[in-house]
Design a protein around this motif. Sequence first.
Motif, PDB file in Angstrom:
ATOM      1  N   LYS A 138       0.823  -1.218   0.000  1.00  0.00           N
ATOM      2  CA  LYS A 138       0.000   0.000   0.000  1.00  0.00           C
ATOM      3  C   LYS A 138       0.855   1.266   0.000  1.00  0.00           C
TER       4      LYS A 138
ATOM      5  N   TYR B  43     -13.560  -8.374  -5.375  1.00  0.00           N
ATOM      6  CA  TYR B  43     -14.145  -8.704  -4.074  1.00  0.00           C
ATOM      7  C   TYR B  43     -15.565  -9.199  -4.339  1.00  0.00           C
TER       8      TYR B  43
ATOM      9  N   ALA C 282      -7.786 -12.020  -3.985  1.00  0.00           N
ATOM     10  CA  ALA C 282      -8.620 -10.911  -3.512  1.00  0.00           C
ATOM     11  C   ALA C 282      -7.961 -10.248  -2.305  1.00  0.00           C
TER      12      ALA C 282
ATOM     13  N   GLU D 274      -4.714 -10.217  -1.745  1.00  0.00           N
ATOM     14  CA  GLU D 274      -3.555  -9.480  -2.262  1.00  0.00           C
ATOM     15  C   GLU D 274      -4.007  -8.160  -2.882  1.00  0.00           C
ATOM     16  N   ALA D 275      -5.139  -8.228  -3.602  1.00  0.00           N
ATOM     17  CA  ALA D 275      -5.669  -6.998  -4.200  1.00  0.00           C
ATOM     18  C   ALA D 275      -5.996  -5.989  -3.108  1.00  0.00           C
ATOM     19  N   ALA D 276      -6.529  -6.477  -1.987  1.00  0.00           N
ATOM     20  CA  ALA D 276      -6.872  -5.575  -0.890  1.00  0.00           C
ATOM     21  C   ALA D 276      -5.612  -4.946  -0.302  1.00  0.00           C
ATOM     22  N   ARG D 277      -4.536  -5.735  -0.209  1.00  0.00           N
ATOM     23  CA  ARG D 277      -3.279  -5.176   0.305  1.00  0.00           C
ATOM     24  C   ARG D 277      -2.784  -4.070  -0.610  1.00  0.00           C
ATOM     25  N   ILE D 278      -2.897  -4.302  -1.936  1.00  0.00           N
ATOM     26  CA  ILE D 278      -2.433  -3.297  -2.881  1.00  0.00           C
ATOM     27  C   ILE D 278      -3.353  -2.077  -2.852  1.00  0.00           C
ATOM     28  N   ASP D 279      -4.652  -2.317  -2.645  1.00  0.00           N
ATOM     29  CA  ASP D 279      -5.582  -1.193  -2.550  1.00  0.00           C
ATOM     30  C   ASP D 279      -5.374  -0.370  -1.283  1.00  0.00           C
ATOM     31  N   GLY D 280      -4.494  -0.849  -0.408  1.00  0.00           N
ATOM     32  CA  GLY D 280      -4.144  -0.032   0.747  1.00  0.00           C
ATOM     33  C   GLY D 280      -4.789  -0.457   2.044  1.00  0.00           C
ATOM     34  N   ALA D 281      -5.363  -1.649   2.094  1.00  0.00           N
ATOM     35  CA  ALA D 281      -6.017  -2.086   3.320  1.00  0.00           C
ATOM     36  C   ALA D 281      -4.980  -2.535   4.353  1.00  0.00           C
ATOM     37  N   THR D 282      -5.129  -2.055   5.583  1.00  0.00           N
ATOM     38  CA  THR D 282      -4.278  -2.533   6.666  1.00  0.00           C
ATOM     39  C   THR D 282      -4.770  -3.923   7.060  1.00  0.00           C
TER      40      THR D 282
ATOM     41  N   GLN E  75      -8.191  -3.682   8.372  1.00  0.00           N
ATOM     42  CA  GLN E  75      -9.193  -3.383   7.322  1.00  0.00           C
ATOM     43  C   GLN E  75      -9.449  -4.595   6.433  1.00  0.00           C
TER      44      GLN E  75
ATOM     45  N   HIS F 114     -13.201  -5.668   6.066  1.00  0.00           N
ATOM     46  CA  HIS F 114     -13.842  -5.443   4.768  1.00  0.00           C
ATOM     47  C   HIS F 114     -13.825  -6.663   3.850  1.00  0.00           C
ATOM     48  N   ILE F 115     -12.854  -7.539   4.022  1.00  0.00           N
ATOM     49  CA  ILE F 115     -12.740  -8.664   3.087  1.00  0.00           C
ATOM     50  C   ILE F 115     -12.948 -10.004   3.787  1.00  0.00           C
TER      51      ILE F 115
END
Lengths: 362, 305
Positions: free
Chosen positions: A73, A87, B186, B188-196, B199, B203-204
Motif C-alpha cells: 500500500k 471482491y 482478492a 492481495e488486491a486488498a493489500r495493494i488497494d491499501g487495506a491494513t 481493514q 472489509h474482506i
Amino acid sequence: MPRIRLDNLVKRYGALEVLHDIDLIMEDNEFTVLVGPSGCGKSTTLRMVAGLETVSEGEIYMDDRPVSKLEPKDRDIAMVFQDYALYPHMNVARNMSFALRLQKAPKDEIDRKVRDVAEILGLTDYLGRKPGELSGGQRQRVAMGRALTRDAGTFLFDEPLSNLDAKLRGQMRAELALMSQRVRKNMIYVTHDQIEAMTLADRIVVMHDGYIQQQGTPSELFKHPANKFVAGFLGMPPMNFLDATLTERDGRAFAEGDGYSIALSPERAGTVRNHPGREVILGIRPSDLNYDPQALEESAFDLNVVVSEYVGAQSVLLCRCGSANVTVELKSETPIALGETLRFSVNPAGIHLFDKESETAL
Amino acid sequence: MTRERLNRMTPYMFFGPAAVIMVIALLYPLGYMVYGSFRDWDPSQNISETEFVGLKNYITLFFDPAFRESLSVTLIFAGSVVVVEMVVGVGLALLLDRDIKGMSVLRTLFILPMMIAPVVVGLMWRFMYHPTVGTFNRTLDWLGLEKVDWLGQHALLSVIIADVWQWTPFIFILALAALQSLPRSALEAARIDGATAWQQIVHIKLPLMMPVLIVTALLRLIDAFKVLEVILVMTEGGPGLSTEIVALRISRTATEFRELGVAAAMSNYLLILLLFLTLGMFAFTRWQEARADRIAAAAAKAPEV
C-alpha cells in the motif's frame, strides 16, 4: 509516475534460487512487458515489485527511493490480476472505489471518479452488479477499472488476458493498448504470450530460467535477437534453426549445412576468417524466405514442400531441407505444389548466426 | 413403457431407504414425544394406560417459575457461550492463519479440548474449581489474591468458562478452514488497494467468511441449548437453580419427578425454540438473497449516464 529500477534482484525459496541478479530500469511512462515461458520468473519479479513477495537480495528503487521493505500500500501501485481478484461481496462500484474509500476520500469525489472510469470502460450499466453476475470480459474490465480509479503511479498487470477466450483477448488487447495511450503511466505487464508482448510493449524484457535474456523495443528484439532463445521465442511461426559450418571460398564467407550453402554478407567475412570451420546455428524466420525460382543457388534454399497449412491470406509451408525441418510463410496465392522441391531466396538481413555452445548471437 | 416408468422411479428408490430411516429414527420418536406431552404419564405406566390431559402440561409449565428460571438460564448460557466462542474462535483463527514454523503443532494443540469426552471435561473443571484444593484458588492464593467461590456464587460464569474452553476449538477449526479457502488474490488486491491488516479483516475476510460463520454459530447455538453432561457433572444444576439449564431440568423431571408428560412438553418447548431459531436463520439468508437480486435488477434497469 516513478522511474523503477531493479538492482541485482534475487529471489530464493529456501535453497532454490529462482531469480538471479535481475537488473532492470523502467523509465517514466513506459509500457514494459516481461515475457517468457512459464516458470521463467516474470510473475515473481512483478510480485516483488508489488510487494507481494519478499526480496531475498538486491533492491527495488522507485525514483531512487528503496521500496523493497515497504508494504504494497505504500508503493503507489495498482495491480490487475490474472483471475481478476475482485471482491465477490461488493458490487462493481464498491469494488472500484475500495481503495478510495479506505483513503477516506470525499464521497462526491469517489462517485465522480467511479462514474468517469466506468464510462471509459463501458461499465456504467453494471455498477450495481456483483462480480458473480458479470461475464469474464466484464470482470476483466472491472479489474482494470479498479486499478484506474485508484490513480496510482505504477500499474502492474499479471497475465490479465490469459483467462479470456481468443476473440475477447484480441479485443481486450486493443482496448488495453488504447488505455495505455490515454493514461500515460508506468506500466509493467507480465505475459507468456509473445503477441501481447509485441503489440503492447514500448520495451520488452524476455526472461528465461530466472535470467533476463534481452531487453529492448519489440522491433529491436525481433530483428536483432541476442541469443537463440529470444530468436525462437519471439515471432510466429517461430524461427527456423539449422546446423551450419562457416567456410570461406574465393574470399567470400559461406554457411554450409545439410542440403544448402548460403553466402553471408561481407560484414560477416571477418567472423568467418577468424573461425574457419566453426560450428554454428543458422536462424531464419519463415517470413524471410521467399519463393523465387530464379534465385541464385548461393542465396537460396531448395526446399521440399511436405505440408501446406492454409491460414487465410498467408499459408505456412512445412518443408524439408536435408534432414532438417524448415517452415516458410508466404502469400496463399503463390503457386505451390506439395512434394515438389522449390527454390526459396533468403533475405540477407534475415540471416542470424548463433554460437553452437553458448547460443549467443554472432 | 415399464422401463421408462422404472427410470422415473429410480430417484425415489434411492431416496427410499433414507426416508424409512428418517421415519423410524426421527419422526416416530418425535411423534411419540408430542403424543406423550398431552398425557399425564408416569414412567411405571404403559402409554396406552395414561390419561389425556390436553394442554395442561404446557400451561402448567408456562406458569411454572422454576421452568422459566431454567429457560432464562439456558438462554443466558447459550447466548454467552456462542458469543464468546465466536469472538475468541474467529479471533484465534485470524491470528493463526499464517505460515510460521510449528504452527501445525499449535493448531493441533488448540483443538485438543474438543476431543475430550464431556464427562471428563466436567470432572476436570470441577476439580480445578474446587474451593480449597482446586488449581484456580490455589493459584490465586499463591499470588496473594482472594479466593473465588467458583461453583457457588459464580456457578453460571464458571460453567460458561468451561464450555467456552471446550467448544471454542470447534469455531476455530471451521473459521480457519473458511479463512484458508478465501481467494488469495482478492486479499492481495486488498493489500495493494491499501487495506491494513485490520481493514482486510473487516472489509474482506469477515464478509467472505460470513456464510460459514452464520452456519457455525447456528450449530453451536443448537448444541449449546442441549448441553447436559458437563453441567450435570460440575454443578448438578446448583446451587439452587442457578445452572439448571432446560436439558438438565428435562432429565430431572423425567427421572427424579417421574413426570414423563411434563418432560415431553418441556422438550417440545425447547424444540419449538430451536425451530424458530433455524427458521429465523433461513429467513435471514432468503432476505439476503432477495436483497442481492433487487440490487441486480435495479442495476439492469439503471439508465445510461
